[in-house]
Design a protein around this motif. Sequence first.
Motif, PDB file in Angstrom:
ATOM      1  N   LEU A  95      -9.974  -1.892   0.067  1.00 21.77           N
ATOM      2  CA  LEU A  95      -8.895  -1.920   1.041  1.00 21.77           C
ATOM      3  C   LEU A  95      -9.289  -2.764   2.245  1.00 21.77           C
ATOM      4  O   LEU A  95     -10.469  -2.901   2.559  1.00 21.77           O
ATOM      5  N   ARG A  99      -6.288  -1.197   6.683  1.00 21.17           N
ATOM      6  CA  ARG A  99      -5.844  -0.069   5.858  1.00 21.17           C
ATOM      7  C   ARG A  99      -6.879   1.050   5.839  1.00 21.17           C
ATOM      8  O   ARG A  99      -6.530   2.221   5.747  1.00 21.17           O
ATOM      9  N   ASN A 100      -8.149   0.688   5.922  1.00 24.52           N
ATOM     10  CA  ASN A 100      -9.182   1.718   6.009  1.00 24.52           C
ATOM     11  C   ASN A 100      -9.105   2.470   7.330  1.00 24.52           C
ATOM     12  O   ASN A 100      -9.274   3.682   7.365  1.00 24.52           O
ATOM     13  N   LEU A 103      -6.345   4.926   6.964  1.00 19.17           N
ATOM     14  CA  LEU A 103      -6.211   5.666   5.711  1.00 19.17           C
ATOM     15  C   LEU A 103      -5.946   7.149   5.983  1.00 19.17           C
ATOM     16  O   LEU A 103      -6.660   7.788   6.737  1.00 19.17           O
ATOM     17  N   GLU A 106      -1.444   6.605   8.006  1.00 20.16           N
ATOM     18  CA  GLU A 106      -0.799   5.306   8.067  1.00 20.16           C
ATOM     19  C   GLU A 106       0.436   5.344   8.969  1.00 20.16           C
ATOM     20  O   GLU A 106       1.228   6.284   8.889  1.00 20.16           O
ATOM     21  N   LEU A 119       4.880   1.337   4.724  1.00 23.01           N
ATOM     22  CA  LEU A 119       3.912   1.138   5.797  1.00 23.01           C
ATOM     23  C   LEU A 119       4.522   0.244   6.861  1.00 23.01           C
ATOM     24  O   LEU A 119       5.224  -0.711   6.551  1.00 23.01           O
ATOM     25  N   ARG A 121       3.682  -2.491   8.613  1.00 15.20           N
ATOM     26  CA  ARG A 121       2.574  -3.450   8.528  1.00 15.20           C
ATOM     27  C   ARG A 121       2.272  -4.111   9.867  1.00 15.20           C
ATOM     28  O   ARG A 121       1.112  -4.349  10.197  1.00 15.20           O
TER      29      ARG A 121
ATOM     30  N   ASP B 198       2.479  -1.817  -3.175  1.00 13.24           N
ATOM     31  CA  ASP B 198       2.171  -2.768  -2.104  1.00 13.24           C
ATOM     32  C   ASP B 198       2.770  -2.421  -0.750  1.00 13.24           C
ATOM     33  O   ASP B 198       2.297  -2.885   0.278  1.00 13.24           O
ATOM     34  N   LYS B 201       3.196   4.031   1.650  1.00 15.63           N
ATOM     35  CA  LYS B 201       1.992   4.777   1.996  1.00 15.63           C
ATOM     36  C   LYS B 201       1.267   5.243   0.734  1.00 15.63           C
ATOM     37  O   LYS B 201       0.047   5.185   0.640  1.00 15.63           O
ATOM     38  N   ASN B 204      -1.175   2.769  -0.712  1.00 16.99           N
ATOM     39  CA  ASN B 204      -2.432   2.735   0.025  1.00 16.99           C
ATOM     40  C   ASN B 204      -3.356   3.841  -0.475  1.00 16.99           C
ATOM     41  O   ASN B 204      -4.558   3.642  -0.659  1.00 16.99           O
ATOM     42  N   TRP B 205      -2.776   5.002  -0.704  1.00 19.10           N
ATOM     43  CA  TRP B 205      -3.571   6.135  -1.201  1.00 19.10           C
ATOM     44  C   TRP B 205      -4.088   5.855  -2.606  1.00 19.10           C
ATOM     45  O   TRP B 205      -5.248   6.121  -2.916  1.00 19.10           O
ATOM     46  N   SER B 207      -4.708   2.993  -4.128  1.00 20.35           N
ATOM     47  CA  SER B 207      -5.807   2.025  -4.106  1.00 20.35           C
ATOM     48  C   SER B 207      -7.068   2.653  -3.529  1.00 20.35           C
ATOM     49  O   SER B 207      -8.175   2.428  -4.023  1.00 20.35           O
TER      50      SER B 207
END
Lengths: 260, 334
Positions: A95, A99-100, A103, A106, A119, A121, B198, B201, B204-205, B207
């Motif tokens: 990531l 994003r980290n 995490l 978000e 998200l 962004r 992509d 949320k 993201n989790w 990945s």
Amino acid sequence: MSAEVLRLENAQKSFGSVRALKRASFSLHEGEVVALLGDNGAGKSTLIKSISGVHPLDSGQIYVRGAPATIRSARDAIELGIETIHQDTSLAPDLSIARNLFLGREPVKLSFLGVFAPLDRAELRRAASALLRRVGIAKKLDADAPVRTLSGGERQSIAISRAMQFAAKLIILDEPTNNLGLEETHSVLRFIKEMREAGHCVLFITHNIHHVFAVADRIIVMRRGEVTAEFVVADADLLSVESAITGADVATLMREGKSH
Amino acid sequence: MVAVSETPPAKPSLWSQALRAPEFSSLIILVIVLAAFAFGDSKFLSPLNVSNMIAFLPELGIIALGMTLLLTAGEFDLSVGAVFALAPVSVMLLAQNADFSLGAALLVGLAICVVIGAINGILVTKVGISSFLVTLSMLLIVRGAALYVTQGFPLKAWDRPGPLVTLLAGSFDWGPFRLYTSLWWFIVLTLLAIYILDYAKLGNWISAIGSNRSAAIARGVPADRVKIWLFILTSILAGLAGMISAFRISAASPVAGTGYELEVIAMVVVGGTALTGGRGTILGTLVGVLMLRAIRNGIVLIGVPGLAYNIFVGAIILAMLVLHAALQKNKARA
Ligand SMILES: Nc1ncnc2c1ncn2[C@@H]1O[C@H](COP(=O)(O)OP(=O)(O)O)[C@@H](O)[C@H]1O
Ligand SMILES: [Mg+2]
């Protein structure tokens, strides 16, 4: 003494027949840096994992800001203002940095969609680069770069800045300077001091006693699953701390020290 | 917006980013493969052949979408081919022999998929058995169940058209091309999968879980729950694909979908999704699906003997994987 952030009473935790924690008790206060010391296998990691919700306690009581608290999951701990940087890396290498950093928390639009919410962004990038700048590494790092491409020290800085960002009351670091170069180690120690100045309480585990004397206010020593000694750094000497860690008595150590 | 003043440091241009994306190299190869077949046999691009390819495409493609999400989370599912058979077999048996309405039978079919996926997911996450062993056993159980309930014979042909059948496997003509409604299913599901992986949320989790599970858990991500739902989703998509396929040919067979599990996993990794988790791309999967479909179809057209044909498929998959590995190394060095 300043306000109590966290208190642990009679914490017990077993893994099968291994009693990793037996009756461990201690307390932590606002604005102090506490070093948690002990030999390998003393139960340090288990202790902090129980506070951060990775391994819930078998028995014992945790108090957060004086009130009894139940910590059954990482989310519980995070919501109580406890951020932990674990010994085994706390980042997802595939990531991006941004994003980290966010995490599990978000920024999203249309939050009523729950886990399906998109998200945000722009906000993610903005907040991430603001944070990276605040910890002084913005020039070098692109918030969109995957963590995989970073050095060990950069990763540690990312993990630490993540702990800082939600203004956690308590930040826990498990051997944060392990495998780091000199420069990187110093920046981690600097972070720890900065966090204290910002009013956070920091609990950190290390095997390097010099780092302890450089940044810690107080020392807690564990042996075989119990808290066996506490020191105020200003009044402590290296020898007594070392003997508390190994369990040897001070007189013996002094004699050995003289004979060399 | 305020964001303007906060612009982060120089970002590689979109173009150079695209060039380094794993799905991009797959796309180039796809174009080359398509061009080669078109050059090798003019029938390859004929409306009939294109219609045929597009008819088959969604059936494996729909499974591949679920498999991509699952692989990105670090797991895979070998039972999809068997579910592809059991779901329509159950539906048609219930509707033909047990007086279920088609709607009710379809619901039961979906419920079976949910149960299979949930068992896979719970055994993998809560009991801690590897997904290879769990889903391999499940493949045997489900395939065995499909054979047992049918006594090994294909069911009698489905002869009751209706709105639900049209919804699953209707067809329509578009110019010279014959298209199936399954294409719409595939398009809509692909867009949804892109959104989830992509943009949402949840992606993201997914990945993060595949990339470093304990890190994700330490951030409060419910890793086990996400994985269980992904197993369920993959199973549902395999069942849906099976139903689409069965209603398109108006027959359900207990041996349908044999070997699909490996073909689907090949499509996904050829597209650039990492078998080890953490990195997934739906667009890449789309390329992978098109590629394997085109290869299977084109190889026959240009006259490669049928029995030699898996040699080619295997070799092309290997070539793709070598390419991805090389690109990945390059990137790490850059
Ligand atoms: N997940 C686990 N399963 C089984 N035993 C464990 C686990 N974690 C720690 N232990 C055991 O608990 C004891 C304390 O370990 P740990 O807390 O990691 O010590 P430290 O961090 O002080 O080196 C050790 O004997 C260790 O082997
Ligand atoms: Mg440890």
